[in-house]
Design a protein around this motif. Structure first.
Motif, short mmCIF file in Angstrom:
data_model
loop_
_atom_site.label_atom_id
_atom_site.label_comp_id
_atom_site.label_asym_id
_atom_site.label_seq_id
_atom_site.Cartn_x
_atom_site.Cartn_y
_atom_site.Cartn_z
N LEU A 180 0.83 -1.19 0.00
CA LEU A 180 0.00 0.00 0.00
C LEU A 180 0.88 1.25 0.00
O LEU A 180 1.90 1.30 0.69
N PRO A 181 0.52 2.26 -0.76
CA PRO A 181 1.28 3.52 -0.72
C PRO A 181 1.33 4.06 0.71
O PRO A 181 0.35 3.93 1.47
N SER A 182 2.45 4.64 1.08
CA SER A 182 2.61 5.12 2.45
C SER A 182 1.62 6.22 2.80
O SER A 182 1.30 6.43 3.97
N ASN A 183 1.10 6.92 1.79
CA ASN A 183 0.12 8.00 2.02
C ASN A 183 -1.28 7.55 1.65
O ASN A 183 -2.11 8.35 1.19
N ILE A 184 -1.58 6.27 1.87
CA ILE A 184 -2.84 5.69 1.41
C ILE A 184 -4.06 6.43 1.97
O ILE A 184 -5.05 6.63 1.26
N ASP A 185 -4.02 6.86 3.21
CA ASP A 185 -5.20 7.53 3.79
C ASP A 185 -5.49 8.84 3.07
O ASP A 185 -6.67 9.22 2.90
N ASP A 186 -4.44 9.54 2.64
CA ASP A 186 -4.63 10.82 1.96
C ASP A 186 -5.15 10.63 0.53
O ASP A 186 -6.00 11.40 0.06
N ILE A 187 -4.63 9.63 -0.18
CA ILE A 187 -4.98 9.48 -1.60
C ILE A 187 -6.20 8.59 -1.80
O ILE A 187 -6.77 8.57 -2.89
N LEU A 188 -6.61 7.86 -0.76
CA LEU A 188 -7.79 7.00 -0.90
C LEU A 188 -9.06 7.76 -0.52
O LEU A 188 -9.97 7.91 -1.32
N GLY A 189 -9.11 8.28 0.69
CA GLY A 189 -10.24 9.09 1.12
C GLY A 189 -11.55 8.32 1.12
O GLY A 189 -11.59 7.10 1.29
N TYR A 190 -12.65 9.06 0.88
CA TYR A 190 -14.00 8.50 0.88
C TYR A 190 -14.74 8.91 -0.39
O TYR A 190 -14.39 9.91 -1.03
N PRO A 191 -15.78 8.17 -0.76
CA PRO A 191 -16.56 8.56 -1.94
C PRO A 191 -17.16 9.95 -1.77
O PRO A 191 -17.60 10.34 -0.69
N GLY A 192 -17.16 10.71 -2.86
CA GLY A 192 -17.72 12.05 -2.84
C GLY A 192 -16.82 13.10 -2.23
O GLY A 192 -17.23 14.25 -2.05
N VAL A 193 -15.59 12.70 -1.91
CA VAL A 193 -14.64 13.60 -1.26
C VAL A 193 -13.33 13.60 -2.05
O VAL A 193 -12.88 12.55 -2.50
N TYR A 194 -12.73 14.77 -2.20
CA TYR A 194 -11.44 14.88 -2.87
C TYR A 194 -10.44 13.91 -2.25
O TYR A 194 -10.42 13.77 -1.03
N PRO A 195 -9.63 13.17 -3.06
CA PRO A 195 -9.46 13.27 -4.51
C PRO A 195 -10.34 12.32 -5.32
O PRO A 195 -10.01 11.99 -6.46
N TYR A 196 -11.45 11.87 -4.77
CA TYR A 196 -12.49 11.12 -5.47
C TYR A 196 -12.01 9.76 -5.99
O TYR A 196 -12.59 9.20 -6.93
N THR A 197 -10.96 9.20 -5.38
CA THR A 197 -10.46 7.90 -5.80
C THR A 197 -11.56 6.85 -5.71
O THR A 197 -11.67 5.96 -6.57
#
Length: 565
Positions: A60-77
């Motif tokens: 998992l990327p070390s910044n997974i919490d930042d780049i994954l997030g939640y639906p409807g929320v930036y970065p919309y992953t």
């Protein structure tokens, strides 16, 4: 370090293989492979990203919490809407359009009756190139790969009995996109609907024409000027109309891999952002109306990762590079069509399986609308039976499988998250190279993009011929005595009927009005006025597609692509 290089560096630092995997491999896997005489080989996806045999938490990327997030929320992953398909299923669009406007009208009504929730129109080759049905270059092609539209009269017949204020229509048209948009708007006005209520999408992505599909009329700068005019006009007058569907689909069909489709499509999208800003528009006033059109191919997990990476890159770049503030500007909304190049004329019923897998990838990737190809499309335009099976495929996925019950079910998967970041990194490397060349237009004019795709396509074909890649029924599990299937046939009578009705229109229209509106359009094209009001005036006077296109041919000239090999 420029912007793209900083993003590449950021991803590289986040991706490190942990020691636990190396220990497991050395202590467990390698001895087992030796004991079982397993001849280990390397695995790659279509983008030639090496696939490990196992992924774990350390991948998992070390910044997974930042780049994954939640639906409807930036970065919309994980999706652009908070409740995704729980709130609303994807729009089911089946590609329609063949023969005469009357035949297409019957197909549209047939699909609506069978549960289709959005209309999608394909046009024939003469229409795509801006020629009328009676042009000698149109002979034998009228209505063959889509419906023929030579005038507003044809648009009226296509949508006869269909209320444009109650449907959303997608039109796959590029070079003459402004003219077909004008016809649709003119028809809406004739039905009594204000443009503010009209919703739909016109593809209009001329850059991918020079890259992949090769259907243009004018030099790139002229087409881009017309797109700019359409963007400005629609931003002010048709707020529900998506005036560009940036299309990676045809880039993939031309032979690109998934990363190239991702990168080149987004590069086109960023160019249209620059185009709107340079036209004096605020990015948050027009970016929400730009949508995307992607291919969903057969490499299941790669496609899902591609869609997730596309959302994340678009959101990140719009926020960081273009200073967008409206969340809708950062939401990458996209339509998906299952792959055409994976369809085979051999054993065509196998195509139902391929399309189902590709449709599942699009849904798990978070698409907003979906077209499923028909099993007979490697032979001809789809028959009624085949198109119904394709539509039922989506309905079964939506209603029976539970695939829409939870949001982003593969989010957090070690493999998916790692692959998403790796594809994101490779896309940024392409974007950096394109900027180094002076931008996407220069990359196209030099032939760089086309050469990259051609090389990828060639290598894939060599892998198929060398049996390194398998295509069932083509290079493995072959059946010798295959029988042809029943297919939809467009008769010569359809072309004759269309031409006769076209000639009748030209006899009864007011030719003086046509000449006057075309001359006004010429002056607008020669100057710097917005051309859209003049195109609308011309189509309302029943000027034909070719007459309007010829004004542009005389003003702008034509264009030949560079040699790439």
């Amino acid at each position: 370090m420029n912007y793209w290089e900083s993003k590449i560096d950021e991803i590289e630092r986040s991706l490190k293989t942990g020691d636990k995997y190396k220990k497991w491999r050395g202590d467990v896997l390698d001895p087992w492979n030796k004991k079982t005489n397993y001849n280990e080989r390397e695995y790659y996806n279509s983008s030639r990203i090496k696939i490990k045999e196992l992924y774990d938490r350390d991948d998992l990327p070390s910044n997974i919490d930042d780049i994954l997030g939640y639906p409807g929320v930036y970065p919309y992953t994980r999706g652009i809407y908070p409740n995704m398909y729980r709130g609303k299923l994807w729009t089911m669009r089946m590609f329609s359009g063949f023969g005469t406007p009357e035949e297409t009208n019957r197909r549209l009504k047939y699909l609506i009756e069978n549960g289709e929730t959005g209309l999608s129109i394909a046009f024939d080759m003469p229409t795509l190139y801006g020629f009328d049905c009676d042009n000698e270059r149109s002979h034998g092609e009228v209505g063959k790969c889509g419906v023929n539209v030579s005038s507003l009269y044809d648009m009226e017949r296509i949508f006869d009995g269909i209320d444009l204020s109650r449907v959303s229509t997608s039109m796959t048209i590029n070079a003459p996109a402004a003219v077909l948009t004008a016809m649709y708007f003119a028809l809406a006005k004739k039905q009594g609907h204000p443009l503010e209520k009209i919703s739909g999408t016109v593809q209009a992505d001329i850059l991918k024409e020079y890259i992949a599909q090769k259907e243009w009329i004018y030099p790139p700068e002229a087409h881009l000027r017309l797109i700019k005019d359409m963007m400005v006009f629609c931003t002010k007058n048709a707020p529900k109309w998506n005036y560009i569907s940036v299309s990676g689909y045809h880039i993939r069909e031309a032979g690109s891999d998934a990363v190239q489709e991702l990168a080149f499509t987004l590069a086109d999208g960023f160019y249209y952002i620059d185009l709107g800003i340079n036209a004096g528009l605020n990015v948050d006033d027009f970016a929400p109306r730009i949508s995307f059109f992607f291919n969903s191919s057969i490499d299941f997990f790669e496609e899902i990762a591609k869609f997730r990476a596309a959302r994340r890159i678009w959101a990140t770049v719009l926020k960081e590079k273009y200073n967008a503030r409206n969340p809708r500007s950062m939401m990458l909304r996209f339509h998906t069509q299952t792959s055409g190049y994976t369809l085979t004329w051999q054993q065509p019923l196998n195509n139902i399986i391929r399309t189902t897998v590709e449709a599942m990838a699009a849904i798990l990737g978070g698409t907003q609308s979906l077209h499923t190809n028909s099993y007979d499309e490697a032979w001809a335009l789809p028959s009624d039976e085949a198109v119904k099976v394709a539509l039922r495929t989506q309905q079964i996925l939506a209603e029976e499988t539970g695939i829409a019950n939870t949001i982003d079910p593969l989010g957090g998967s070690y493999y998916i998250e790692r692959l998403t970041s790796e594809m994101e990194e490779r896309a940024y490397k392409y974007l950096n190279e394109i900027e180094r060349m002076g931008g996407i237009l220069n990359a196209i004019k030099s032939g760089y993009i086309q050469r990259e795709i051609a090389e990828t396509s060639y290598k894939r074909q060599m892998r198929l011929e060398n049996l390194e890649d398998v295509m069932v029924g083509v290079n493995k599990y072959i059946e010798k005595d295959e029988r042809p299937i029943n297919t939809l046939k467009i008769t010569e009578e359809s072309e004759i009927e269309q031409i006769n009705k076209f000639h009748e229109l030209k006899k009864r229209r007011d030719i003086n009005k046509v000449k006057r509106s075309l001359e006004n359009l010429r002056k607008a094209m020669e100057g710097d006025e917005n051309t859209m009001p003049y195109i609308i005036d011309a189509v309302e006077d029943y000027a034909t597609l070719e007459e309007i296109s010829n004004i542009g041919r005389e003003v702008f000239g034509e264009w030949k692509e560079p040699k790439i090999l």
